[in-house]
Write an enzyme that holds these catalytic residues in place. Structure first.
Site, mmCIF file in Angstrom:
data_model
loop_
_atom_site.group_PDB
_atom_site.id
_atom_site.type_symbol
_atom_site.label_atom_id
_atom_site.label_comp_id
_atom_site.label_asym_id
_atom_site.label_seq_id
_atom_site.Cartn_x
_atom_site.Cartn_y
_atom_site.Cartn_z
ATOM 1 N N CYS A 110 -5.903 148.269 138.737
ATOM 2 C CA CYS A 110 -7.280 147.910 138.812
ATOM 3 C C CYS A 110 -7.966 148.734 140.198
ATOM 4 C CB CYS A 110 -7.300 146.217 139.504
ATOM 5 S SG CYS A 110 -6.939 145.319 138.112
ATOM 6 N N HIS A 244 -14.207 145.321 143.072
ATOM 7 C CA HIS A 244 -13.559 145.190 141.792
ATOM 8 C C HIS A 244 -13.980 143.709 141.319
ATOM 9 C CE1 HIS A 244 -10.627 144.652 138.638
ATOM 10 N NE2 HIS A 244 -9.916 143.920 139.680
ATOM 11 N N ASN A 274 -12.219 140.265 134.023
ATOM 12 C CA ASN A 274 -11.724 141.684 135.010
ATOM 13 C C ASN A 274 -11.457 142.630 133.846
ATOM 14 O OD1 ASN A 274 -9.811 143.195 136.253
ATOM 15 N ND2 ASN A 274 -8.824 141.295 137.209
HETATM 16 O O1 UT7 Z 1 -7.366 142.607 138.875
HETATM 17 C C1 UT7 Z 1 -6.111 142.304 139.326
HETATM 18 C C2 UT7 Z 1 -6.061 141.333 140.508
HETATM 19 N N1 UT7 Z 1 -5.936 140.011 140.272
HETATM 20 C C3 UT7 Z 1 -6.791 139.217 140.909
HETATM 21 O O2 UT7 Z 1 -7.284 139.321 141.846
HETATM 22 C C4 UT7 Z 1 -6.630 137.584 140.654
HETATM 23 C C5 UT7 Z 1 -6.382 136.689 141.654
HETATM 24 N N2 UT7 Z 1 -6.088 135.341 141.559
HETATM 25 C C6 UT7 Z 1 -6.857 134.615 140.980
HETATM 26 O O3 UT7 Z 1 -8.148 134.926 140.572
HETATM 27 C C7 UT7 Z 1 -6.641 133.133 140.944
HETATM 28 O O4 UT7 Z 1 -5.336 132.827 141.548
HETATM 29 C C8 UT7 Z 1 -6.457 132.731 139.397
HETATM 30 C C9 UT7 Z 1 -7.920 132.744 138.674
HETATM 31 C C10 UT7 Z 1 -5.610 133.538 138.792
HETATM 32 C C11 UT7 Z 1 -6.052 131.097 139.594
HETATM 33 O O5 UT7 Z 1 -6.701 130.156 140.251
HETATM 34 P P1 UT7 Z 1 -6.410 129.322 141.445
HETATM 35 O O6 UT7 Z 1 -7.533 128.826 142.027
HETATM 36 O O7 UT7 Z 1 -5.598 130.187 142.330
HETATM 37 O O8 UT7 Z 1 -5.234 128.390 140.475
HETATM 38 P P2 UT7 Z 1 -3.871 127.763 140.773
HETATM 39 O O9 UT7 Z 1 -3.174 129.065 140.353
HETATM 40 O O10 UT7 Z 1 -3.444 127.487 142.127
HETATM 41 O O11 UT7 Z 1 -3.747 126.698 139.956
HETATM 42 C C12 UT7 Z 1 -4.520 125.464 140.145
HETATM 43 C C13 UT7 Z 1 -4.349 124.386 138.961
HETATM 44 C C14 UT7 Z 1 -2.939 124.329 138.591
HETATM 45 O O12 UT7 Z 1 -3.006 122.905 138.104
HETATM 46 P P3 UT7 Z 1 -2.024 121.928 138.754
HETATM 47 O O13 UT7 Z 1 -0.693 122.642 139.219
HETATM 48 O O14 UT7 Z 1 -2.734 121.813 140.399
HETATM 49 O O15 UT7 Z 1 -2.054 120.787 138.154
HETATM 50 C C15 UT7 Z 1 -2.947 125.316 137.425
HETATM 51 O O16 UT7 Z 1 -2.064 124.770 136.346
HETATM 52 O O17 UT7 Z 1 -5.071 125.016 138.224
HETATM 53 C C16 UT7 Z 1 -4.460 124.965 136.941
HETATM 54 N N3 UT7 Z 1 -4.883 126.239 136.159
HETATM 55 C C17 UT7 Z 1 -5.847 125.972 135.163
HETATM 56 N N4 UT7 Z 1 -6.560 124.969 134.672
HETATM 57 C C18 UT7 Z 1 -7.295 125.198 134.024
HETATM 58 C C19 UT7 Z 1 -4.498 127.565 136.043
HETATM 59 N N5 UT7 Z 1 -5.248 128.183 135.074
HETATM 60 C C20 UT7 Z 1 -6.134 127.382 134.345
HETATM 61 C C21 UT7 Z 1 -7.088 127.288 133.381
HETATM 62 N N6 UT7 Z 1 -7.326 126.197 133.191
HETATM 63 N N7 UT7 Z 1 -7.357 128.561 132.833
#
Ligand code: UT7
Length: 317
Positions: A110, A244, A274
């Site tokens: 990226c 980005h 993205n």
């Molecule tokens: O371009 C390369 C660089 N990439 C990035 O910069 C991405 C960086 N990371 C992110 O943007 C975020 O970490 C994500 C969007 C990938 C995830 O968001 P988050 O707020 O960090 O979520 P999390 O992984 O901490 O998960 C929180 C909750 C979890 O549920 P529990 O365990 O709290 O019950 C996940 O299972 O959200 C859940 N979850 C979702 N729920 C609904 C994860 N993905 C989803 C989803 N829909 N798509």
């Protein structure tokens, strides 16, 4: 002598996939994706490939500045989702647009657009090239696991390009790598060697979301601080920051930590998701065509991603 950007271009496939449509594949919701990531829809390939997207964005950029393919001295492209390991995307672009210059790809995920600009800057400095074409093109839909809600809701397909000409528009840059595959990786298809003892991994994006998130915010903040400090500038001297587009919350958090108003950060993640190496050139093209960039403006480009790598630069428009 470095370069100035004289043309920009982009292309995204016409098929739009909304958040609601993704609920058919994975347990997610429009509300979660909008709030946690900022994506509303993404453009997804049906009958086009990364090479097709790259060529269309390239032609769009050349037309934008009236540059004929034959005038190019260099093409650099980047992708993590190309059609072939060889020939490279840049070689395919060279042939399809009818250019004759040398061409090669780089891999910096990226962050690739800034790595490409910096690589091109060396060729300009040495007087090897007078005009160059830079292309980031991604068919991310091919390499996401459509059963993994942690990644498939984030990414989109698209390509962005820029035409560079010898000039004084590349002010400074900072490039960083913290190598490792624990946080983000995209394994290659391993093949069927009868001698290999390595178990094949699924060739899909793996990402530790929260680790990547933290890396991204820290990287953006330290890069922007360093660029401003090293060039005796303040945020007031910068017309616009083009980050980005990985997550709207990453941008908001970095803006808050840097105490720079969020309005200074360009955001279009809601439309494309993205698109990895294509995200900054797509944003630049939108800004260029909407007349938001004025000649002489100082603009910061800031990117981060797989590698892990981050790269930022100041350009003078
Ligand atoms: O371009 C390369 C660089 N990439 C990035 O910069 C991405 C960086 N990371 C992110 O943007 C975020 O970490 C994500 C969007 C990938 C995830 O968001 P988050 O707020 O960090 O979520 P999390 O992984 O901490 O998960 C929180 C909750 C979890 O549920 P529990 O365990 O709290 O019950 C996940 O299972 O959200 C859940 N979850 C979702 N729920 C609904 C994860 N993905 C989803 C989803 N829909 N798509």
């Amino acid at each position: 002598m470095s370069f100035s950007i004289i043309g920009t271009g982009m292309y995204v496939p016409p098929k739009i996939v909304t958040n609601d449509e993704l609920c058919k594949f994975v347990d997610t919701s429009d509300e979660w994706i909008r709030q946690r990531v900022g994506v509303e829809r993404r453009h997804i390939c049906t009958d086009e490939t990364a090479t097709d997207l790259a060529c269309k964005a390239a032609i769009n950029a050349l037309e934008n500045c009236g540059c004929a393919p034959g005038e190019l001295d260099l093409i650099i492209a980047a992708t993590v989702s190309g059609d072939m390991a060889s020939p490279s995307v840049s070689c395919m672009v060279q042939r399809r647009i009818g250019a004759e210059c040398f061409a090669f790809d780089i891999n910096a995920a990226c962050a690739a657009f800034v790595f490409m600009l910096d690589t091109a800057a060396g060729f300009f400095k040495r007087g090897r090239v007078k005009k160059a074409l830079i292309v980031g093109a991604e068919q991310m839909s091919k390499i996401v696991n459509w059963e993994d809600r942690g990644t498939c809701v984030i990414f989109g397909d698209g390509a962005g390009a820029a035409v560079l000409e010898a000039g004084d528009g590349y002010v400074d840059s900072v490039l960083t790598t913290k190598g490792g595959d624990e946080v983000i990786r995209i394994p290659h298809f391993i093949g069927k060697s009868p001698f290999s003892t390595i178990r094949p991994q699924e060739p899909y994006i793996f990402m530790e979301g929260q680790e990547t998130f933290k890396y991204a915010v820290n990287a953006m903040c330290s890069d922007i601080r360093k660029l401003l400090e090293d060039n005796n500038l303040t945020a007031d001297d910068i017309a616009l920051i083009v980050p980005h587009q990985a997550n709207k919350r990453i941008i908001d958090l970095a803006a808050a930590r840097l105490k720079i108003p969020t309005e200074k950060f360009y955001v279009n993640i809601q439309e494309y998701g993205n698109t990895s190496s294509a995200s900054i050139p797509i944003a630049l093209d939108e800004l260029n065509r909407s007349g938001r960039l004025k000649r002489g403006d100082l603009i910061v480009l800031t990117a981060f991603g797989g590698g892990l790598s981050n790269a930022s630069c100041i350009i003078k428009w």
